[in-house]
Motif scaffolding. Structure first.
Motif, PDB file in Angstrom:
ATOM      1  N   ALA A 187      14.507  -2.238   2.905  1.00 36.24           N
ATOM      2  CA  ALA A 187      13.451  -1.532   3.641  1.00 36.24           C
ATOM      3  C   ALA A 187      12.167  -1.487   2.819  1.00 36.24           C
ATOM      4  CB  ALA A 187      13.904  -0.116   3.991  1.00 36.24           C
ATOM      5  N   ARG A 188      12.278  -1.244   1.499  1.00 35.46           N
ATOM      6  CA  ARG A 188      11.089  -1.245   0.636  1.00 35.46           C
ATOM      7  C   ARG A 188      10.443  -2.617   0.608  1.00 35.46           C
ATOM      8  NH1 ARG A 188      14.318   1.514  -2.988  1.00 35.46           N
ATOM      9  NH2 ARG A 188      14.473  -0.322  -4.311  1.00 35.46           N
ATOM     10  N   CYS A 189      11.263  -3.662   0.476  1.00 36.01           N
ATOM     11  CA  CYS A 189      10.731  -5.039   0.445  1.00 36.01           C
ATOM     12  C   CYS A 189      10.047  -5.389   1.768  1.00 36.01           C
ATOM     13  CB  CYS A 189      11.842  -6.037   0.157  1.00 36.01           C
ATOM     14  SG  CYS A 189      12.427  -6.006  -1.538  1.00 36.01           S
ATOM     15  N   ASP A 190      10.678  -5.030   2.870  1.00 41.63           N
ATOM     16  CA  ASP A 190      10.092  -5.315   4.181  1.00 41.63           C
ATOM     17  C   ASP A 190       8.753  -4.598   4.349  1.00 41.63           C
ATOM     18  OD1 ASP A 190      12.204  -6.925   4.832  1.00 41.63           O
ATOM     19  OD2 ASP A 190      13.201  -5.450   6.117  1.00 41.63           O
ATOM     20  N   TYR A 191       8.712  -3.327   3.962  1.00 42.44           N
ATOM     21  CA  TYR A 191       7.459  -2.575   4.053  1.00 42.44           C
ATOM     22  C   TYR A 191       6.392  -3.216   3.171  1.00 42.44           C
ATOM     23  CZ  TYR A 191       3.919   0.960   3.394  1.00 42.44           C
ATOM     24  OH  TYR A 191       2.707   1.595   3.321  1.00 42.44           O
ATOM     25  N   TYR A 192       6.776  -3.566   1.964  1.00 36.02           N
ATOM     26  CA  TYR A 192       5.835  -4.157   1.014  1.00 36.02           C
ATOM     27  C   TYR A 192       5.244  -5.451   1.555  1.00 36.02           C
ATOM     28  CZ  TYR A 192       4.095  -6.312  -3.237  1.00 36.02           C
ATOM     29  OH  TYR A 192       3.297  -6.921  -4.167  1.00 36.02           O
ATOM     30  N   ARG A 193       6.114  -6.336   2.064  1.00 33.07           N
ATOM     31  CA  ARG A 193       5.656  -7.646   2.542  1.00 33.07           C
ATOM     32  C   ARG A 193       4.943  -7.581   3.886  1.00 33.07           C
ATOM     33  NH1 ARG A 193      11.188  -9.911   0.758  1.00 33.07           N
ATOM     34  NH2 ARG A 193      10.721 -10.625  -1.349  1.00 33.07           N
ATOM     35  N   ASN A 194       5.474  -6.789   4.797  1.00 35.45           N
ATOM     36  CA  ASN A 194       4.983  -6.823   6.172  1.00 35.45           C
ATOM     37  C   ASN A 194       3.922  -5.777   6.500  1.00 35.45           C
ATOM     38  OD1 ASN A 194       6.785  -8.938   6.733  1.00 35.45           O
ATOM     39  ND2 ASN A 194       8.428  -7.488   7.070  1.00 35.45           N
ATOM     40  N   VAL A 195       3.809  -4.755   5.671  1.00 36.81           N
ATOM     41  CA  VAL A 195       2.827  -3.708   5.954  1.00 36.81           C
ATOM     42  C   VAL A 195       1.790  -3.635   4.834  1.00 36.81           C
ATOM     43  CG1 VAL A 195       2.489  -1.240   6.372  1.00 36.81           C
ATOM     44  CG2 VAL A 195       4.495  -2.396   7.318  1.00 36.81           C
ATOM     45  N   TYR A 196       2.257  -3.357   3.618  1.00 37.96           N
ATOM     46  CA  TYR A 196       1.309  -3.105   2.530  1.00 37.96           C
ATOM     47  C   TYR A 196       0.442  -4.321   2.203  1.00 37.96           C
ATOM     48  CZ  TYR A 196      -0.653  -2.134  -2.020  1.00 37.96           C
ATOM     49  OH  TYR A 196      -1.522  -1.984  -3.057  1.00 37.96           O
ATOM     50  N   LEU A 197       1.041  -5.498   2.050  1.00 37.78           N
ATOM     51  CA  LEU A 197       0.259  -6.683   1.675  1.00 37.78           C
ATOM     52  C   LEU A 197      -0.701  -7.138   2.783  1.00 37.78           C
ATOM     53  CD1 LEU A 197       2.757  -8.874  -0.374  1.00 37.78           C
ATOM     54  CD2 LEU A 197       0.952  -7.372  -1.208  1.00 37.78           C
ATOM     55  N   LYS A 198      -0.585  -6.567   3.976  1.00 34.65           N
ATOM     56  CA  LYS A 198      -1.514  -6.883   5.066  1.00 34.65           C
ATOM     57  C   LYS A 198      -2.527  -5.765   5.297  1.00 34.65           C
ATOM     58  CE  LYS A 198       1.857  -9.849   7.243  1.00 34.65           C
ATOM     59  NZ  LYS A 198       2.768 -10.072   8.347  1.00 34.65           N
ATOM     60  N   SER A 199      -2.468  -4.727   4.474  1.00 30.50           N
ATOM     61  CA  SER A 199      -3.334  -3.564   4.675  1.00 30.50           C
ATOM     62  C   SER A 199      -4.721  -3.778   4.070  1.00 30.50           C
ATOM     63  CB  SER A 199      -2.701  -2.325   4.049  1.00 30.50           C
ATOM     64  OG  SER A 199      -2.724  -2.422   2.639  1.00 30.50           O
ATOM     65  N   ASP A 200      -5.673  -3.004   4.563  1.00 34.79           N
ATOM     66  CA  ASP A 200      -7.030  -3.039   4.004  1.00 34.79           C
ATOM     67  C   ASP A 200      -7.040  -2.550   2.562  1.00 34.79           C
ATOM     68  OD1 ASP A 200      -8.083  -4.027   6.345  1.00 34.79           O
ATOM     69  OD2 ASP A 200      -8.629  -2.038   7.117  1.00 34.79           O
ATOM     70  N   GLU A 201      -6.186  -1.592   2.261  1.00 34.94           N
ATOM     71  CA  GLU A 201      -6.087  -1.072   0.891  1.00 34.94           C
ATOM     72  C   GLU A 201      -5.739  -2.199  -0.093  1.00 34.94           C
ATOM     73  OE1 GLU A 201      -3.358   2.111  -1.627  1.00 34.94           O
ATOM     74  OE2 GLU A 201      -3.098   1.911   0.528  1.00 34.94           O
ATOM     75  N   TRP A 202      -4.735  -3.033   0.274  1.00 38.32           N
ATOM     76  CA  TRP A 202      -4.347  -4.138  -0.599  1.00 38.32           C
ATOM     77  C   TRP A 202      -5.480  -5.172  -0.696  1.00 38.32           C
ATOM     78  CZ3 TRP A 202      -2.046  -5.843  -4.563  1.00 38.32           C
ATOM     79  CH2 TRP A 202      -1.914  -7.209  -4.788  1.00 38.32           C
ATOM     80  N   LYS A 203      -6.132  -5.448   0.430  1.00 35.52           N
ATOM     81  CA  LYS A 203      -7.219  -6.430   0.422  1.00 35.52           C
ATOM     82  C   LYS A 203      -8.348  -5.989  -0.501  1.00 35.52           C
ATOM     83  CE  LYS A 203      -6.105  -8.136   4.982  1.00 35.52           C
ATOM     84  NZ  LYS A 203      -6.410  -8.112   6.395  1.00 35.52           N
ATOM     85  N   ARG A 204      -8.669  -4.697  -0.514  1.00 32.11           N
ATOM     86  CA  ARG A 204      -9.697  -4.187  -1.433  1.00 32.11           C
ATOM     87  C   ARG A 204      -9.248  -4.302  -2.881  1.00 32.11           C
ATOM     88  NH1 ARG A 204     -10.314  -0.415   2.722  1.00 32.11           N
ATOM     89  NH2 ARG A 204      -8.843   1.031   1.765  1.00 32.11           N
ATOM     90  N   LYS A 205      -8.007  -3.921  -3.138  1.00 35.54           N
ATOM     91  CA  LYS A 205      -7.482  -3.980  -4.507  1.00 35.54           C
ATOM     92  C   LYS A 205      -7.432  -5.428  -4.995  1.00 35.54           C
ATOM     93  CE  LYS A 205      -4.523  -0.798  -5.537  1.00 35.54           C
ATOM     94  NZ  LYS A 205      -3.326   0.023  -5.756  1.00 35.54           N
ATOM     95  N   ARG A 206      -7.007  -6.328  -4.111  1.00 32.61           N
ATOM     96  CA  ARG A 206      -6.937  -7.754  -4.441  1.00 32.61           C
ATOM     97  C   ARG A 206      -8.330  -8.283  -4.795  1.00 32.61           C
ATOM     98  NH1 ARG A 206      -7.595 -12.485  -1.773  1.00 32.61           N
ATOM     99  NH2 ARG A 206      -6.155 -14.179  -2.271  1.00 32.61           N
TER     100      ARG A 206
END
Length: 112
Positions: free
Chosen positions: A42-61
């Motif tokens: 569940a953590r991996c799925d959230y990380y790959r499918n939600v977090y890495l597609k979020s605006d927060e991650w895009k800003r950090k990246r």
């Protein structure tokens, strides 16, 4: 053979109880492992499918790529990806910028 004939019914009950305890113990271990695997998935799925597609991650990246001048920290080629040097296991999205580095695709593939 003679020793087996000397066992009483109470001895058989103790042996049977011991076997049951061992079986229950192994079943509980298996169930615990199953729960752990489900949480990890569940953590991996959230990380790959939600977090890495979020605006927060895009800003950090973007901040990390800009900090490293869009160059791979390993080979110096153009960096297109950001690599986590460590993972915030239970705090996805709360990793400090220091835990991230700019990498090119081939170096990132080598790291994984």
């Amino acid at each position: 053979m003679e020793m087996l004939s000397q066992l009483t019914s109470d001895d058989y009950k103790v042996i049977l109880f011991g076997i049951i305890v061992i079986l229950v113990y192994f079943l509980l271990l298996r169930y615990k492992r199953h729960l752990w695997e489900n949480r990890r998935k569940a953590r991996c799925d959230y990380y790959r499918n939600v977090y890495l597609k979020s605006d927060e991650w895009k800003r950090k990246r973007y901040v990390v790529l800009k900090r490293d001048n869009w160059k791979c920290v390993y080979c110096g080629n153009r960096a297109t990806q950001v690599h986590h040097t460590r993972y915030a296991k239970y705090n996805i999205g709360k990793e400090p910028i220091d835990w991230l580095e700019s990498v090119c695709k081939s170096c990132h593939d080598d790291l994984h």
